[in-house]
Motif scaffolding. Structure first.
Motif, PDB file in Angstrom:
ATOM      1  N   UNK A   1       5.489  -6.274   8.780  1.00  0.00           N
ATOM      2  CA  UNK A   1       5.583  -6.607  10.190  1.00  0.00           C
ATOM      3  C   UNK A   1       4.237  -6.386  10.850  1.00  0.00           C
ATOM      4  N   UNK A   2       3.593  -7.475  11.233  1.00  0.00           N
ATOM      5  CA  UNK A   2       2.354  -7.381  11.999  1.00  0.00           C
ATOM      6  C   UNK A   2       1.097  -7.278  11.177  1.00  0.00           C
ATOM      7  N   UNK A   3       1.212  -6.950   9.875  1.00  0.00           N
ATOM      8  CA  UNK A   3       0.019  -6.820   9.020  1.00  0.00           C
ATOM      9  C   UNK A   3       0.429  -7.085   7.588  1.00  0.00           C
ATOM     10  N   UNK A   4      -0.153  -8.099   6.992  1.00  0.00           N
ATOM     11  CA  UNK A   4       0.196  -8.459   5.609  1.00  0.00           C
ATOM     12  C   UNK A   4      -0.273  -7.391   4.644  1.00  0.00           C
ATOM     13  N   UNK A   5       0.427  -7.288   3.546  1.00  0.00           N
ATOM     14  CA  UNK A   5       0.061  -6.317   2.524  1.00  0.00           C
ATOM     15  C   UNK A   5      -1.285  -6.671   1.907  1.00  0.00           C
ATOM     16  N   UNK A   6      -2.100  -5.657   1.713  1.00  0.00           N
ATOM     17  CA  UNK A   6      -3.362  -5.846   1.027  1.00  0.00           C
ATOM     18  C   UNK A   6      -3.159  -5.739  -0.473  1.00  0.00           C
ATOM     19  N   UNK A   7      -3.932  -6.506  -1.211  1.00  0.00           N
ATOM     20  CA  UNK A   7      -3.820  -6.431  -2.670  1.00  0.00           C
ATOM     21  C   UNK A   7      -4.431  -5.134  -3.184  1.00  0.00           C
TER      22      UNK A   7
ATOM     23  N   UNK B   1       3.399  -2.292  -1.840  1.00  0.00           N
ATOM     24  CA  UNK B   1       4.368  -2.578  -2.886  1.00  0.00           C
ATOM     25  C   UNK B   1       5.508  -3.486  -2.476  1.00  0.00           C
ATOM     26  N   UNK B   2       5.525  -3.925  -1.219  1.00  0.00           N
ATOM     27  CA  UNK B   2       6.588  -4.807  -0.757  1.00  0.00           C
ATOM     28  C   UNK B   2       6.020  -6.188  -0.439  1.00  0.00           C
ATOM     29  N   UNK B   3       6.845  -7.246  -0.568  1.00  0.00           N
ATOM     30  CA  UNK B   3       6.349  -8.611  -0.352  1.00  0.00           C
ATOM     31  C   UNK B   3       6.001  -8.870   1.112  1.00  0.00           C
ATOM     32  N   UNK B   4       5.282  -9.956   1.343  1.00  0.00           N
ATOM     33  CA  UNK B   4       4.801 -10.286   2.683  1.00  0.00           C
ATOM     34  C   UNK B   4       5.926 -10.395   3.700  1.00  0.00           C
TER      35      UNK B   4
END
Length: 248
Positions: free
Chosen positions: A242-248, A235-238
């Protein structure tokens, strides 16, 4: 030197007042950028407000870290200051901690005058976290709301004077911290009325930030304040990952 001063709440008149105090306190060569979160409570007067304000404060740091030499969190509870020190190597100064350091250097016994009565526990915990519980001899609440510190200045200064007199006569306080960023700019008149040092927390934090940058010190990253552990944060932007981008 560029210092970003972040009002913890989203009340624009308070952001302007904070900026006035910060600009007045800075060295001529220091640039002050004063801002507020894009989202969050209009004022911070309890724990719910404080916790909702922290993501917006952290966002203001993450979005400008490369261009700034130090950050000031302009709310007397220092909301999110430890988390902020994890996400940047730049010095992060909470106005509460800065004002307490100043009070501690100019008076043997000092206290805090602040806003609503419900804030007492928050103030006590802020003082304890900074390590000054044994030096603070007085906490006086006024019942004034955070927004009233900007919209009712005369009422605020009169209430602070009354609370300050009690702190001096009953608690033997010899200096007082103004325990709200909205009280910035009231220190000089209160000093004339009360006859003791009154610490403008925003001004104290700006001077502390200038000193730490001048000393060329940054946050220790060896353990406690190292970068957050990598994990997905839903639920937070890229830029808040830290260290791993958010998955959709």
């Amino acid at each position: 030197m560029r210092i970003k001063v972040i009002n913890g709440n989203t009340f624009e008149p308070m952001t302007r007042g904070i900026d006035e105090s910060a600009q007045a306190a800075r060295f001529p060569q220091t640039e002050i950028i004063t801002t507020q979160p894009k989202a969050g409570p209009e004022s911070i007067e309890g724990y719910y407000d404080e916790y909702l304000a922290i993501p917006g404060i952290l966002e203001e740091i993450l979005l400008s870290d490369d261009a700034i030499d130090a950050f000031v969190i302009a709310c007397w509870g220092d909301p999110g200051v430890e988390a902020a020190r994890e996400i940047t190597a730049k010095p992060v100064i909470g106005i509460a901690e800065a004002s307490m350091y100043v009070a501690n250097m100019v008076a043997a016994r000092w206290g805090v005058v602040t806003t609503m009565h419900r804030a007492l526990d928050m103030i006590e915990k802020t003082i304890h976290r900074a390590g000054f519980s044994h030096r603070c001899v007085s906490i006086r609440t006024t019942g004034i709301s955070v927004l009233e510190t900007e919209t009712a200045r005369q009422q605020t200064i009169d209430a602070l004077e009354a609370a300050g007199r009690l702190a001096i006569t009953e608690d033997k306080a010899e200096a007082l911290c103004l325990g709200c960023a909205g009280m910035s700019g009231l220190d000089k008149e209160l000093e004339q009325r009360l006859g003791i040092p009154m610490i403008d927390a925003v001004s104290a934090a700006v001077k502390m930030a200038e000193a730490i940058v001048g000393l060329q010190k940054q946050n220790s990253k060896i353990l406690t304040y190292r970068q957050p552990e990598p994990k997905r944060i839903k639920g937070y932007p890229d830029y808040m990952q830290f260290g791993q981008a958010e998955e959709d």
